[in-house]
Scaffold this motif. Structure first.
Motif, PDB file in Angstrom:
ATOM      1  N   ALA A 106       8.812 -24.249  26.718  1.00 47.25           N
ATOM      2  CA  ALA A 106       9.560 -23.693  24.573  1.00 47.25           C
ATOM      3  C   ALA A 106      10.693 -24.854  24.376  1.00 47.25           C
ATOM      4  CB  ALA A 106       9.896 -22.397  25.283  1.00 47.25           C
ATOM      5  N   GLY A 107      11.248 -25.432  25.116  1.00 48.77           N
ATOM      6  CA  GLY A 107      12.325 -26.177  25.051  1.00 48.77           C
ATOM      7  C   GLY A 107      11.989 -27.625  24.454  1.00 48.77           C
ATOM      8  N   ALA A 108      10.769 -28.261  25.387  1.00 49.63           N
ATOM      9  CA  ALA A 108      10.243 -28.793  24.583  1.00 49.63           C
ATOM     10  C   ALA A 108      10.116 -29.451  23.408  1.00 49.63           C
ATOM     11  CB  ALA A 108       9.423 -30.009  25.884  1.00 49.63           C
ATOM     12  N   TYR A 109       9.616 -28.603  23.026  1.00 43.52           N
ATOM     13  CA  TYR A 109       8.545 -28.270  22.028  1.00 43.52           C
ATOM     14  C   TYR A 109       9.524 -27.809  20.764  1.00 43.52           C
ATOM     15  CZ  TYR A 109       6.044 -26.141  18.131  1.00 43.52           C
ATOM     16  OH  TYR A 109       5.274 -25.984  17.032  1.00 43.52           O
ATOM     17  N   ILE A 110      10.834 -27.695  20.906  1.00 42.68           N
ATOM     18  CA  ILE A 110      11.743 -26.607  19.794  1.00 42.68           C
ATOM     19  C   ILE A 110      12.913 -28.436  19.469  1.00 42.68           C
ATOM     20  CG2 ILE A 110      13.728 -25.839  20.116  1.00 42.68           C
ATOM     21  CD1 ILE A 110      12.491 -23.253  21.062  1.00 42.68           C
ATOM     22  N   LEU A 111      12.563 -29.047  21.811  1.00 40.36           N
ATOM     23  CA  LEU A 111      13.860 -30.097  20.434  1.00 40.36           C
ATOM     24  C   LEU A 111      13.862 -31.154  19.958  1.00 40.36           C
ATOM     25  CD1 LEU A 111      16.145 -31.511  21.462  1.00 40.36           C
ATOM     26  CD2 LEU A 111      14.992 -32.627  23.242  1.00 40.36           C
ATOM     27  N   LYS A 112      11.595 -30.893  20.352  1.00 39.29           N
ATOM     28  CA  LYS A 112      10.745 -32.490  19.238  1.00 39.29           C
ATOM     29  C   LYS A 112      11.312 -32.186  17.839  1.00 39.29           C
ATOM     30  CE  LYS A 112       8.076 -35.449  18.778  1.00 39.29           C
ATOM     31  NZ  LYS A 112       7.625 -35.674  17.013  1.00 39.29           N
ATOM     32  N   ARG A 113      11.199 -30.521  17.390  1.00 38.88           N
ATOM     33  CA  ARG A 113      10.596 -29.626  16.250  1.00 38.88           C
ATOM     34  C   ARG A 113      12.538 -30.342  15.536  1.00 38.88           C
ATOM     35  NH1 ARG A 113       7.501 -26.902  14.253  1.00 38.88           N
ATOM     36  NH2 ARG A 113       7.496 -26.890  12.391  1.00 38.88           N
ATOM     37  N   ILE A 114      13.861 -30.264  16.136  1.00 38.57           N
ATOM     38  CA  ILE A 114      15.104 -29.914  16.200  1.00 38.57           C
ATOM     39  C   ILE A 114      14.608 -31.601  15.496  1.00 38.57           C
ATOM     40  CG2 ILE A 114      17.749 -30.547  16.671  1.00 38.57           C
ATOM     41  CD1 ILE A 114      16.505 -27.754  18.185  1.00 38.57           C
ATOM     42  N   ASP A 115      14.173 -32.454  16.895  1.00 39.03           N
ATOM     43  CA  ASP A 115      14.514 -34.095  16.106  1.00 39.03           C
ATOM     44  C   ASP A 115      14.274 -35.083  15.252  1.00 39.03           C
ATOM     45  OD1 ASP A 115      16.280 -34.208  18.552  1.00 39.03           O
ATOM     46  OD2 ASP A 115      14.339 -35.150  20.169  1.00 39.03           O
ATOM     47  N   ASP A 116      13.275 -34.070  14.869  1.00 34.53           N
ATOM     48  CA  ASP A 116      12.412 -34.379  13.445  1.00 34.53           C
ATOM     49  C   ASP A 116      12.951 -34.145  12.015  1.00 34.53           C
ATOM     50  OD1 ASP A 116      10.863 -36.022  15.521  1.00 34.53           O
ATOM     51  OD2 ASP A 116       8.962 -33.841  15.110  1.00 34.53           O
TER      52      ASP A 116
END
Length: 319
Positions: free
Chosen positions: A300-310
């Motif tokens: 969950a964390g890796a997925y959400i972090l990637k979306r925030i970074d984008d």
């Protein structure tokens, strides 16, 4: 379940108290809403109106400070703090969102094992010295919304045909984030591609939104492919499915495009809570009874972090 002019209205009464019939009624209503629109209202959600009112009053006070003052708690690498106007550019949008917001999350000390392990988005919040009452108001709101989110996920699980407590172990140290959001009046001469929030889907599992009576939230209706208003309803929260839950459910539950255009002529305030699992929780459609999922497992964390970074300008600059 009753239906408003546009979106389903679901009564959560009895769910927190352990009423099995109420849980199954809510679960079936959520299944229908999430399969068809991905958006709905909930009432009798258990969040005291006094807690909501205190948080909304705090939001109005905070955003009234000058940018120079608010910059004392400018957003940090943990995605906590104040995001200035123009700091968010949604994917495929041509202009930054016309909004400010303040983000907080689960309060963890620097010596917490998750913080020491380097989990992104983890750690203490940024609380302004110039407004000490903000912490009290938002902490109470955050915890109340966390309880409402847990109730909601039990009904979501029932709607998916799995055990009501399936999601609970995934939320041991939840990645819940709460944002106070301020929308200035929409510029009268704004171009057609300027939005308070540009069309997007949310990143995580579920979002619980309290909005004032200004209007402006619109949802892309799947059946007509047209924009419909999520009109404010007194005492309700607006709930929507995020991409992570859509992925987890193998698209049985839909994440739906939505946007905000504040044409009220005055300032608009809302508070969004993204109720997401712990950072390391594995999101695998096969765990929800799907023999072969369309999506590989992710954390969950890796997925959400990637979306925030984008989508966040301050993070793009740091990369």
């Amino acid at each position: 379940m009753t239906v408003t002019a546009n979106l389903p209205l679901i009564d959560m009464a009895g769910v927190r108290e352990g009423d099995e019939a109420a849980l199954h009624r809510a679960g079936e209503a959520i299944r229908k809403a999430c399969s068809e629109t991905g958006f709905f209202y909930i009432i009798n959600h258990g969040v005291p109106q006094a807690v909501i009112d205190a948080a909304m009053a705090a939001a109005k006070t905070f955003f009234a400070f000058s940018p120079e003052v608010k910059r004392q708690v400018a957003v940090n690498k943990r995605h906590r703090g104040w995001h200035a106007l123009g700091g968010a550019l949604m994917y495929e949008a041509t202009k930054p969102d016309f909004k400010e917001f303040f983000s907080m999350g689960l309060e963890l000390p620097e010596d917490d094992p998750c913080v020491l392990a380097g989990e992104a988005l983890r750690g203490p919040n940024q609380w302004p010295d110039f407004m000490p009452e903000l912490r009290l108001a938002l902490d109470a709101y955050y915890e109340a919304m966390g309880r409402a989110g847990a109730d909601l996920l039990r009904a979501v699980a029932v709607g998916l045909g799995i055990e009501p407590e399936f999601f609970s172990p995934k939320y041991g140290k939840r990645l819940q984030r709460t944002q106070m959001v301020y929308y200035p009046p929409h510029p009268p001469m704004a171009e057609s591609d300027q939005f308070g929030v540009a069309p997007h889907t949310d990143y995580g599992c579920i979002t619980l939104l309290y909005q004032d009576n200004s209007g402006g939230l619109q949802v892309r209706e799947l059946s007509t492919d047209s924009w419909i208003d999520a009109t404010p309803i007194e005492g309700s929260l607006v709930v929507n499915v995020g991409d992570l839950l859509a992925r987890w459910s193998n698209d049985r539950f839909r994440s739906t495009l939505h946007r905000v255009i504040n044409k009220s002529g005055h300032e608009r305030y809302s508070i969004a809570t993204f109720y997401d699992p712990t950072f390391s929780a594995v999101v695998d459609p096969c765990d929800l009874g799907v023999d072969t999922g369309s999506y590989p497992p992710v954390t969950a964390g890796a997925y959400i972090l990637k979306r925030i970074d984008d989508s966040m300008a301050y993070r793009k600059k740091a990369q």
